[in-house]
Motif scaffolding. Structure first.
Motif, short mmCIF file in Angstrom:
data_model
loop_
_atom_site.label_atom_id
_atom_site.label_comp_id
_atom_site.label_asym_id
_atom_site.label_seq_id
_atom_site.Cartn_x
_atom_site.Cartn_y
_atom_site.Cartn_z
N PHE A 51 5.43 0.01 -2.08
CA PHE A 51 4.06 0.40 -1.76
C PHE A 51 4.07 1.63 -0.86
CE2 PHE A 51 3.44 -3.97 -2.97
CZ PHE A 51 2.16 -4.01 -3.50
N ARG A 52 2.98 2.39 -0.94
CA ARG A 52 2.67 3.43 0.04
C ARG A 52 1.19 3.33 0.35
NH1 ARG A 52 7.34 3.64 -0.11
NH2 ARG A 52 8.78 5.41 -0.11
N ARG A 53 0.86 3.41 1.63
CA ARG A 53 -0.54 3.37 2.07
C ARG A 53 -0.83 4.63 2.87
NH1 ARG A 53 1.30 -1.97 2.55
NH2 ARG A 53 0.11 -3.46 1.30
N PRO A 55 -3.65 6.57 5.04
CA PRO A 55 -4.96 6.44 5.70
C PRO A 55 -5.85 7.63 5.38
CG PRO A 55 -3.25 7.00 7.29
CD PRO A 55 -2.54 6.73 6.00
N ASN A 86 -8.60 1.05 -0.91
CA ASN A 86 -8.96 -0.15 -0.15
C ASN A 86 -10.06 0.23 0.84
OD1 ASN A 86 -9.08 -2.45 1.49
ND2 ASN A 86 -6.89 -2.84 1.23
N THR A 89 -9.69 -1.31 4.69
CA THR A 89 -8.77 -0.64 5.61
C THR A 89 -8.90 0.89 5.56
OG1 THR A 89 -7.04 -0.64 3.91
CG2 THR A 89 -7.13 -2.53 5.41
N LYS A 91 -7.76 2.99 3.23
CA LYS A 91 -6.45 3.54 2.88
C LYS A 91 -6.31 3.61 1.37
CE LYS A 91 -3.98 1.92 6.99
NZ LYS A 91 -2.85 1.09 7.50
N VAL A 92 -5.63 4.65 0.90
CA VAL A 92 -5.28 4.76 -0.51
C VAL A 92 -3.94 4.06 -0.70
CG1 VAL A 92 -4.75 6.32 -2.41
CG2 VAL A 92 -6.53 6.93 -0.79
N GLU A 93 -3.90 3.10 -1.62
CA GLU A 93 -2.69 2.31 -1.85
C GLU A 93 -2.08 2.69 -3.20
OE1 GLU A 93 -3.84 -1.74 -1.51
OE2 GLU A 93 -4.19 -1.64 0.65
N LYS A 95 1.45 1.94 -5.70
CA LYS A 95 2.62 1.07 -5.88
C LYS A 95 3.27 1.36 -7.22
CE LYS A 95 0.57 -2.96 -8.13
NZ LYS A 95 0.45 -4.43 -8.11
N ALA A 110 2.52 9.98 -2.94
CA ALA A 110 1.98 9.84 -1.59
C ALA A 110 1.82 11.20 -0.92
CB ALA A 110 2.89 8.93 -0.75
#
Length: 227
Positions: A51-53, A55, A86, A89, A91-93, A95, A110
């Motif tokens: 995963f990468r999140r 903000p 999301n 939060t 944030k762009v998630e 995976k 990312a």
């Protein structure tokens, strides 16, 4: 505890070591062959999903909604990754999936989204997906020189120029893209070109007139063309 004389201790040390019996005996007197495992694709049973999140700043939420599909399609169709926003939060998630050819593509995606959130255009940030030697570097004006009030405003004006002329000249000469976000500056380009653009920006921050920076850029840009 009984005392041991030096002679007895030396005699015991000279004795050969006794072999310690091994608890597991192998039939046939040899070790078994090593198992051979096949290659496992990203997202398969043998590898966890990554995963990468990223903000999202509040002031970039609206531009992100407008250009969401321009970011979503290259990541999902070309890189075979999953991507979602999301809202809780903010944030762009992103995976990996079972169809992802290379897990390293996750970091590229990312970086692409992060570059857009910093203020770069989609057509400029997408170059991070296509080329390997592109980077994003950022620094603040106060890292070069401490300025406050009107001095800081004049410095930002020197960097931008009239109608952005100075900034565009540096971008075209060094083949980079520059984002001037208040007191923070972001540069997108190759390592060598980023260094040339950063030196020109630092000269403007220190108070050099744009004409002097232009003449130096012509010399350095000609050197870059021949390299």
């Amino acid at each position: 505890m009984p005392k041991v004389s030096r002679k007895e201790a030396a005699r015991e040390a000279a004795l050969p070591l006794q072999e310690v019996p091994v608890g597991m005996d192998v039939e046939g007197g040899g070790l078994p062959d090593k198992p051979a495992f096949g290659a496992v694709a990203a997202g398969g049973d043998g590898e966890k999903l990554q995963f990468r999140r990223i903000p999202v700043p509040q002031h970039r939420m609206t531009p992100l909604k407008i250009t969401w599909m321009q970011l979503y399609e290259p990541i999902t169709k070309n890189l075979k990754l999953d991507m979602r926003m999301n809202l809780k939060t903010k944030k762009v998630e992103i995976k990996t999936t079972a169809a992802t050819p290379n897990p390293d593509l996750l970091q590229k995606a990312a970086d692409f989204v992060h570059a857009y959130l910093l203020g770069f255009e989609v057509r400029d940030a997408i170059a991070l997906l296509r080329l390997d030697d592109l980077y994003v570097e950022g620094f603040e004006i106060k890292d070069v020189k401490t300025l406050r009030g009107e001095h800081l405003s004049r410095c930002i004006g020197r960097i931008s120029g009239k109608s952005g002329k100075t900034k565009f000249t540096i971008e075209n000469s060094t083949r980079t893209r520059i984002v001037l976000a208040d007191c923070r500056i972001h540069i997108l380009g190759s390592f060598q070109n980023i260094r040339v653009a950063r030196d020109a920006l630092c000269a403007l921050i220190m108070g050099s007139p744009p004409g002097k920076v232009y003449s130096k850029l012509r010399t350095v840009a000609g050197r870059l063309d021949h390299s």
